[in-house]
Design an enzyme around this catalytic site. Structure first.
Site, PDB file in Angstrom:
ATOM      1  N   ARG A 148      -0.545  -9.416  13.070  1.00 55.51           N
ATOM      2  CA  ARG A 148      -1.176  -8.408  12.216  1.00 55.51           C
ATOM      3  C   ARG A 148      -1.978  -9.083  11.109  1.00 55.51           C
ATOM      4  O   ARG A 148      -3.063  -8.636  10.738  1.00 55.51           O
ATOM      5  CB  ARG A 148      -0.119  -7.473  11.609  1.00 55.51           C
ATOM      6  N   LYS A 164       0.840  -1.213   0.000  1.00 59.56           N
ATOM      7  CA  LYS A 164       0.000   0.000   0.000  1.00 59.56           C
ATOM      8  C   LYS A 164       0.874   1.262   0.000  1.00 59.56           C
ATOM      9  O   LYS A 164       0.571   2.234  -0.687  1.00 59.56           O
ATOM     10  CB  LYS A 164      -0.923   0.041   1.233  1.00 59.56           C
ATOM     11  N   ARG A 218      11.429  -5.716   4.986  1.00 61.18           N
ATOM     12  CA  ARG A 218      11.198  -4.282   4.761  1.00 61.18           C
ATOM     13  C   ARG A 218      12.152  -3.439   5.614  1.00 61.18           C
ATOM     14  O   ARG A 218      12.365  -3.708   6.784  1.00 61.18           O
ATOM     15  CB  ARG A 218       9.748  -3.935   5.115  1.00 61.18           C
ATOM     16  N   ARG A 252     -10.214   0.078   8.881  1.00 61.95           N
ATOM     17  CA  ARG A 252      -9.677  -1.264   9.113  1.00 61.95           C
ATOM     18  C   ARG A 252     -10.701  -2.175   9.766  1.00 61.95           C
ATOM     19  O   ARG A 252     -10.422  -3.357   9.979  1.00 61.95           O
ATOM     20  CB  ARG A 252      -8.471  -1.171  10.029  1.00 61.95           C
ATOM     21  N   ARG A 285      11.040  -1.681  11.008  1.00 60.87           N
ATOM     22  CA  ARG A 285       9.963  -1.282  11.920  1.00 60.87           C
ATOM     23  C   ARG A 285       9.816  -2.323  13.023  1.00 60.87           C
ATOM     24  O   ARG A 285       9.968  -3.521  12.776  1.00 60.87           O
ATOM     25  CB  ARG A 285       8.643  -1.217  11.134  1.00 60.87           C
TER      26      ARG A 285
HETATM   27  P1  ADP Z   1       0.628  -2.143   7.378  1.00 61.56           P
HETATM   28  O1  ADP Z   1       0.093  -1.381   6.217  1.00 61.56           O
HETATM   29  O2  ADP Z   1       1.932  -2.780   7.092  1.00 61.56           O
HETATM   30  O3  ADP Z   1      -0.390  -3.063   7.984  1.00 61.56           O
HETATM   31  P2  ADP Z   1       0.427   0.301   8.927  1.00 61.56           P
HETATM   32  O4  ADP Z   1       1.635   1.146   8.934  1.00 61.56           O
HETATM   33  O5  ADP Z   1      -0.730   0.713   8.096  1.00 61.56           O
HETATM   34  O6  ADP Z   1       0.937  -1.141   8.566  1.00 61.56           O
HETATM   35  O7  ADP Z   1      -0.122   0.146  10.425  1.00 61.56           O
HETATM   36  C1  ADP Z   1       0.716  -0.204  11.492  1.00 61.56           C
HETATM   37  C2  ADP Z   1      -0.095  -0.390  12.784  1.00 61.56           C
HETATM   38  O8  ADP Z   1      -0.773   0.845  13.123  1.00 61.56           O
HETATM   39  C3  ADP Z   1      -1.214  -1.421  12.772  1.00 61.56           C
HETATM   40  O9  ADP Z   1      -0.728  -2.733  12.973  1.00 61.56           O
HETATM   41  C4  ADP Z   1      -2.062  -0.925  13.953  1.00 61.56           C
HETATM   42  O10 ADP Z   1      -1.442  -1.235  15.191  1.00 61.56           O
HETATM   43  C5  ADP Z   1      -2.016   0.575  13.796  1.00 61.56           C
HETATM   44  N1  ADP Z   1      -3.132   1.099  12.940  1.00 61.56           N
HETATM   45  C6  ADP Z   1      -3.000   1.629  11.699  1.00 61.56           C
HETATM   46  N2  ADP Z   1      -4.196   2.005  11.205  1.00 61.56           N
HETATM   47  C7  ADP Z   1      -5.122   1.721  12.162  1.00 61.56           C
HETATM   48  C8  ADP Z   1      -6.536   1.858  12.256  1.00 61.56           C
HETATM   49  N3  ADP Z   1      -7.261   2.350  11.234  1.00 61.56           N
HETATM   50  N4  ADP Z   1      -7.152   1.450  13.376  1.00 61.56           N
HETATM   51  C9  ADP Z   1      -6.449   0.942  14.394  1.00 61.56           C
HETATM   52  N5  ADP Z   1      -5.111   0.765  14.389  1.00 61.56           N
HETATM   53  C10 ADP Z   1      -4.437   1.136  13.283  1.00 61.56           C
END
Ligand code: ADP
Length: 216
Positions: A173, A14, A127, A88, A162
């Site tokens: 996740r 993404k 990554r 999400r 990360r």
């Molecule tokens: P990826 O795209 O690799 O899953 P992100 O950088 O988008 O990782 O998100 C990292 C973390 O941030 C998630 O695992 C969660 O803990 C938190 N997070 C991100 N977006 C949300 C959301 N919309 N609601 C709740 N937690 C979120």
């Protein structure tokens, strides 16, 4: 240009697609992961709480994420935007539907990136992210490796892994994605907003298909 919501499992790409659309097509990018990583850096009760949840691969509660997200969206609502990491959950999707209605946004497409799950663990654990310009690399895939180990090609900054890109956290996740986020696919299909893009192919092909969805 249509607004875009990206739905995909963790580490599916993404961020890479978003960077391309920002640099080449003038999109604004809202990444809730980036917003929350900034909160996690705060030396406050909230910062420590968010950082702890992210390290375990758990979602941050809606009491924290919804106001932060709304504030970012209101700043850029008159420009074309990409939502990366929001919504999400079905609760967040309902919130977004109401917010879009309130501020008069209807022109959007939801792209689901379809990817072979066996690829994802390597994408996550390989990554590396630049601490200064946020460019991303992958040490396992040709074409994505930095020229010099741990140094950003673009700005010379340090590359780090990360904290949530370890094997154990990635697995959490991914499970959370399957149970909480995948139901959004049917939600947006029912609204006639969903398009699917195969993300197992080259970056160029993925971007071509994404652009086609934005122009349809
Ligand atoms: P990826 O795209 O690799 O899953 P992100 O950088 O988008 O990782 O998100 C990292 C973390 O941030 C998630 O695992 C969660 O803990 C938190 N997070 C991100 N977006 C949300 C959301 N919309 N609601 C709740 N937690 C979120």
């Amino acid at each position: 240009m249509k607004n875009l919501i990206l739905i995909a499992p963790p580490a599916a790409g993404k961020g890479t697609i978003s960077s391309y659309l920002v640099e080449n097509m003038g999109y604004q990018h809202i990444s809730t992961g980036d917003i929350l990583r900034n909160v996690a850096k705060e030396d406050s009760e909230r910062g420590h709480f968010v950082s702890g949840l992210m390290k375990e691969g758990k979602f941050i509660g809606d009491d924290i994420i919804l106001p932060l997200f709304k504030e970012e969206l209101l700043k850029i609502k008159n420009q074309s935007f990409i939502l990366d990491g929001f919504p999400r959950t079905i609760v967040q999707a309902d919130y977004l539907t109401d917010l879009f209605q309130e501020i008069g946004i209807d022109d959007y497409v939801v792209i689901q990136l379809e990817i072979d799950s066996s690829l994802l663990l390597k994408r996550a654990t390989g990554r590396r992210v630049c601490t200064s310009c946020k460019a991303t690399y992958n040490v396992y895939f040709d074409g994505f490796k930095p020229k010099v180990e741990n140094v950003c090609d673009q700005c010379g900054g340090d590359l780090i892994q990360r904290e949530d890109d370890t094997e154990e956290t990635f697995k959490n996740r991914y499970e959370v994605y399957r149970s909480e986020t995948e139901p959004l696919i049917a939600y947006y299909e029912a609204k006639g907003k969903l398009k699917k893009v195969n993300a197992n192919v080259t970056e160029e092909e993925i971007l071509e298909n994404v652009k086609r969805c934005l122009n349809d």
